[in-house]
Design a protein around this motif. Structure first.
Motif, PDB file in Angstrom:
ATOM      1  N   PHE A 185       0.684  10.272  -8.788  1.00  0.00           N
ATOM      2  CA  PHE A 185       1.981  10.622  -8.205  1.00  0.00           C
ATOM      3  C   PHE A 185       2.901   9.411  -8.061  1.00  0.00           C
ATOM      4  CE2 PHE A 185      -1.181  10.113  -4.838  1.00  0.00           C
ATOM      5  CZ  PHE A 185      -0.627   9.098  -4.081  1.00  0.00           C
ATOM      6  N   LEU A 186       2.403   8.232  -8.418  1.00  0.00           N
ATOM      7  CA  LEU A 186       3.226   7.025  -8.410  1.00  0.00           C
ATOM      8  C   LEU A 186       2.846   6.203  -9.635  1.00  0.00           C
ATOM      9  CD1 LEU A 186       5.351   5.364  -6.868  1.00  0.00           C
ATOM     10  CD2 LEU A 186       3.467   4.195  -5.708  1.00  0.00           C
ATOM     11  N   PRO A 187       3.275   6.657 -10.817  1.00  0.00           N
ATOM     12  CA  PRO A 187       2.844   6.042 -12.080  1.00  0.00           C
ATOM     13  C   PRO A 187       3.519   4.709 -12.397  1.00  0.00           C
ATOM     14  CG  PRO A 187       4.421   7.761 -12.519  1.00  0.00           C
ATOM     15  CD  PRO A 187       4.178   7.783 -11.024  1.00  0.00           C
ATOM     16  N   ILE A 188       3.580   3.865 -11.365  1.00  0.00           N
ATOM     17  CA  ILE A 188       4.159   2.531 -11.546  1.00  0.00           C
ATOM     18  C   ILE A 188       3.040   1.513 -11.364  1.00  0.00           C
ATOM     19  CG2 ILE A 188       5.865   0.875 -10.726  1.00  0.00           C
ATOM     20  CD1 ILE A 188       7.405   3.253  -9.522  1.00  0.00           C
ATOM     21  N   PRO A 189       2.704   0.748 -12.393  1.00  0.00           N
ATOM     22  CA  PRO A 189       1.614  -0.225 -12.275  1.00  0.00           C
ATOM     23  C   PRO A 189       1.859  -1.231 -11.145  1.00  0.00           C
ATOM     24  CG  PRO A 189       2.243   0.068 -14.562  1.00  0.00           C
ATOM     25  CD  PRO A 189       3.299   0.754 -13.740  1.00  0.00           C
ATOM     26  N   ILE A 190       0.858  -1.369 -10.261  1.00  0.00           N
ATOM     27  CA  ILE A 190       0.942  -2.290  -9.137  1.00  0.00           C
ATOM     28  C   ILE A 190      -0.331  -3.140  -9.127  1.00  0.00           C
ATOM     29  CG2 ILE A 190       1.143  -2.503  -6.627  1.00  0.00           C
ATOM     30  CD1 ILE A 190       2.390   0.287  -6.610  1.00  0.00           C
ATOM     31  N   ALA A 191      -0.205  -4.412  -8.875  1.00  0.00           N
ATOM     32  CA  ALA A 191      -1.369  -5.304  -8.854  1.00  0.00           C
ATOM     33  C   ALA A 191      -2.362  -4.844  -7.802  1.00  0.00           C
ATOM     34  CB  ALA A 191      -0.932  -6.734  -8.570  1.00  0.00           C
ATOM     35  N   ALA A 192      -3.653  -4.955  -8.117  1.00  0.00           N
ATOM     36  CA  ALA A 192      -4.712  -4.500  -7.215  1.00  0.00           C
ATOM     37  C   ALA A 192      -4.614  -5.146  -5.842  1.00  0.00           C
ATOM     38  CB  ALA A 192      -6.081  -4.794  -7.839  1.00  0.00           C
ATOM     39  N   LYS A 193      -4.178  -6.408  -5.782  1.00  0.00           N
ATOM     40  CA  LYS A 193      -4.107  -7.115  -4.500  1.00  0.00           C
ATOM     41  C   LYS A 193      -3.080  -6.496  -3.557  1.00  0.00           C
ATOM     42  CE  LYS A 193      -1.052 -10.631  -6.548  1.00  0.00           C
ATOM     43  NZ  LYS A 193      -0.935 -12.059  -6.921  1.00  0.00           N
ATOM     44  N   TYR A 194      -2.145  -5.713  -4.081  1.00  0.00           N
ATOM     45  CA  TYR A 194      -1.176  -4.993  -3.255  1.00  0.00           C
ATOM     46  C   TYR A 194      -1.556  -3.512  -3.130  1.00  0.00           C
ATOM     47  CZ  TYR A 194       1.602  -9.120  -4.455  1.00  0.00           C
ATOM     48  OH  TYR A 194       2.042 -10.407  -4.644  1.00  0.00           O
ATOM     49  N   PHE A 195      -2.013  -2.945  -4.222  1.00  0.00           N
ATOM     50  CA  PHE A 195      -2.310  -1.520  -4.307  1.00  0.00           C
ATOM     51  C   PHE A 195      -3.423  -1.105  -3.337  1.00  0.00           C
ATOM     52  CE2 PHE A 195      -4.587   2.082  -6.043  1.00  0.00           C
ATOM     53  CZ  PHE A 195      -3.612   2.918  -6.549  1.00  0.00           C
ATOM     54  N   ILE A 196      -4.529  -1.861  -3.353  1.00  0.00           N
ATOM     55  CA  ILE A 196      -5.705  -1.487  -2.567  1.00  0.00           C
ATOM     56  C   ILE A 196      -5.466  -1.601  -1.059  1.00  0.00           C
ATOM     57  CG2 ILE A 196      -8.119  -2.080  -2.095  1.00  0.00           C
ATOM     58  CD1 ILE A 196      -8.311  -2.787  -5.124  1.00  0.00           C
ATOM     59  N   PRO A 197      -4.858  -2.689  -0.545  1.00  0.00           N
ATOM     60  CA  PRO A 197      -4.564  -2.734   0.894  1.00  0.00           C
ATOM     61  C   PRO A 197      -3.675  -1.584   1.354  1.00  0.00           C
ATOM     62  CG  PRO A 197      -4.394  -4.919  -0.037  1.00  0.00           C
ATOM     63  CD  PRO A 197      -4.549  -3.982  -1.193  1.00  0.00           C
ATOM     64  N   VAL A 198      -2.726  -1.175   0.519  1.00  0.00           N
ATOM     65  CA  VAL A 198      -1.847  -0.055   0.884  1.00  0.00           C
ATOM     66  C   VAL A 198      -2.658   1.234   1.022  1.00  0.00           C
ATOM     67  CG1 VAL A 198       0.005   1.448   0.045  1.00  0.00           C
ATOM     68  CG2 VAL A 198       0.257  -1.032  -0.080  1.00  0.00           C
ATOM     69  N   MET A 199      -3.603   1.460   0.109  1.00  0.00           N
ATOM     70  CA  MET A 199      -4.455   2.642   0.186  1.00  0.00           C
ATOM     71  C   MET A 199      -5.274   2.651   1.470  1.00  0.00           C
ATOM     72  SD  MET A 199      -5.964   3.437  -3.619  1.00  0.00           S
ATOM     73  CE  MET A 199      -6.861   4.818  -2.934  1.00  0.00           C
ATOM     74  N   ILE A 200      -5.830   1.498   1.829  1.00  0.00           N
ATOM     75  CA  ILE A 200      -6.665   1.409   3.029  1.00  0.00           C
ATOM     76  C   ILE A 200      -5.827   1.576   4.292  1.00  0.00           C
ATOM     77  CG2 ILE A 200      -8.190  -0.106   4.350  1.00  0.00           C
ATOM     78  CD1 ILE A 200      -9.038  -1.308   1.623  1.00  0.00           C
ATOM     79  N   LEU A 201      -4.647   0.981   4.309  1.00  0.00           N
ATOM     80  CA  LEU A 201      -3.746   1.153   5.451  1.00  0.00           C
ATOM     81  C   LEU A 201      -3.334   2.614   5.597  1.00  0.00           C
ATOM     82  CD1 LEU A 201      -1.462  -2.008   5.169  1.00  0.00           C
ATOM     83  CD2 LEU A 201      -3.126  -1.500   6.967  1.00  0.00           C
ATOM     84  N   GLY A 202      -3.190   3.298   4.461  1.00  0.00           N
ATOM     85  CA  GLY A 202      -2.877   4.720   4.498  1.00  0.00           C
ATOM     86  C   GLY A 202      -3.996   5.504   5.154  1.00  0.00           C
ATOM     87  N   ASP A 203      -5.233   5.182   4.815  1.00  0.00           N
ATOM     88  CA  ASP A 203      -6.375   5.856   5.447  1.00  0.00           C
ATOM     89  C   ASP A 203      -6.410   5.574   6.938  1.00  0.00           C
ATOM     90  OD1 ASP A 203      -8.355   7.486   3.891  1.00  0.00           O
ATOM     91  OD2 ASP A 203      -8.169   5.817   2.514  1.00  0.00           O
ATOM     92  N   LEU A 204      -6.122   4.337   7.328  1.00  0.00           N
ATOM     93  CA  LEU A 204      -6.114   3.982   8.742  1.00  0.00           C
ATOM     94  C   LEU A 204      -5.038   4.768   9.483  1.00  0.00           C
ATOM     95  CD1 LEU A 204      -7.317   2.154  10.926  1.00  0.00           C
ATOM     96  CD2 LEU A 204      -5.605   0.435  10.327  1.00  0.00           C
ATOM     97  N   PHE A 205      -3.860   4.871   8.871  1.00  0.00           N
ATOM     98  CA  PHE A 205      -2.767   5.619   9.483  1.00  0.00           C
ATOM     99  C   PHE A 205      -3.140   7.094   9.660  1.00  0.00           C
ATOM    100  CE2 PHE A 205       0.910   8.418   8.783  1.00  0.00           C
ATOM    101  CZ  PHE A 205       1.700   8.068   9.870  1.00  0.00           C
ATOM    102  N   PHE A 206      -3.619   7.717   8.584  1.00  0.00           N
ATOM    103  CA  PHE A 206      -3.956   9.136   8.656  1.00  0.00           C
ATOM    104  C   PHE A 206      -5.159   9.389   9.565  1.00  0.00           C
ATOM    105  CE2 PHE A 206      -1.742   9.245   4.440  1.00  0.00           C
ATOM    106  CZ  PHE A 206      -0.688  10.052   4.858  1.00  0.00           C
ATOM    107  N   GLY A 207      -6.086   8.425   9.628  1.00  0.00           N
ATOM    108  CA  GLY A 207      -7.247   8.595  10.485  1.00  0.00           C
ATOM    109  C   GLY A 207      -6.913   8.509  11.962  1.00  0.00           C
ATOM    110  N   MET A 208      -5.839   7.784  12.293  1.00  0.00           N
ATOM    111  CA  MET A 208      -5.486   7.585  13.696  1.00  0.00           C
ATOM    112  C   MET A 208      -4.334   8.471  14.157  1.00  0.00           C
ATOM    113  SD  MET A 208      -5.856   3.418  13.988  1.00  0.00           S
ATOM    114  CE  MET A 208      -5.699   3.460  15.782  1.00  0.00           C
TER     115      MET A 208
END
Length: 240
Positions: A185-208
């Motif tokens: 849903f976001l087909p824009i290549p992003i470096a793993a060092k930025y992409f992965i922290p955003v995914m984890i922060l998203g889980d933290l947000f939705f979990g809390m």
């Protein structure tokens, strides 16, 4: 990515077998293999391993197996089969344990309200097993939202390799931080060092918060990511 490595191949085979076989044989193995809340009668210590090979739907297993292959392949090629499998199961175990600890914290906060309302432990467990009650003590002391939350914690088992895969994802990000990744849903290549922290922060947000969509074990994802980060960071720093 690339050729299917030996460890990942066997993990995928086991996952597929445990997804397809029960459906073909019309067997429900959820009470045996899925990870239940420790106070639930169906809980077994082995479930911290077996839940990693259970999946609730076709998209669920496809997403996890794709992630395992895509991000795990370069790690197994670099580490070797034994080291990769040790890492994978460590992240999965950590995910299950942290998920349980968070659930216990949430559970106990509401459980105390039952005790304060005058119910004894056996009465509370009986109510939770039923998932409904007309007991006046409960109705006057506990909100519907709180009741739904504690019954969900007690009765809903966790399944999936997501926690272990999140550990793999974090390790990939540590070793291949400049690799370009993209979401459907976001087909824009992003470096793993930025992409992965955003995914984890998203889980933290939705979990809390209350904004999570569907029955997603966000804290299992976070747990797997945390354990994966600790192990991978140590190995990378020590060049193990």
């Amino acid at each position: 990515m690339g050729k299917l490595t030996d460890g990942i191949k066997h993990l995928i085979i086991i996952n597929v077998i445990l997804f397809v076989a029960p459906q073909l044989l019309q067997l429900d193995v959820t009470n045996i293999l899925a990870l239940h809340f420790p106070k639930n009668e169906h809980f077994g210590i082995w479930q911290y391993i077996t839940h990693m090979f259970m999946h609730g739907s076709l998209p669920h297993i496809l997403f996890n197996m794709y992630g395992l292959w895509a991000f795990g392949t370069p790690l197994e090629q670099m580490w070797g089969k034994k080291k990769f499998l040790f890492f994978y199961f460590s992240a999965g175990l950590g995910a299950g344990l942290i998920y349980t600890l968070v659930n216990y914290y949430q559970f106990n906060g509401i459980y105390d309200l039952f005790l304060n309302a005058g119910l004894n432990p056996s009465e509370i467990l009986s109510v939770l097993e039923k998932g409904s009650t007309n007991d006046a003590r409960i109705v006057s002391s506990i909100t519907q939202e709180q009741f739904n939350k504690i019954t969900s914690l007690y009765n809903t088992p966790a399944v999936g390799a997501s926690g272990a895969v999140y550990g793999v994802l974090v390790a990939f990000g540590l070793y291949f931080k400049d690799a370009k990744l993209a979401l459907i849903f976001l087909p824009i290549p992003i470096a793993a060092k930025y992409f992965i922290p955003v995914m984890i922060l998203g889980d933290l947000f939705f979990g809390m918060t209350k904004y999570s969509v569907g029955n997603v074990a966000h804290f299992a994802h976070i747990g797997g990511a945390l354990i994966g980060f600790i192990i991978a960071y140590y190995w990378k720093k020590k060049s193990i």
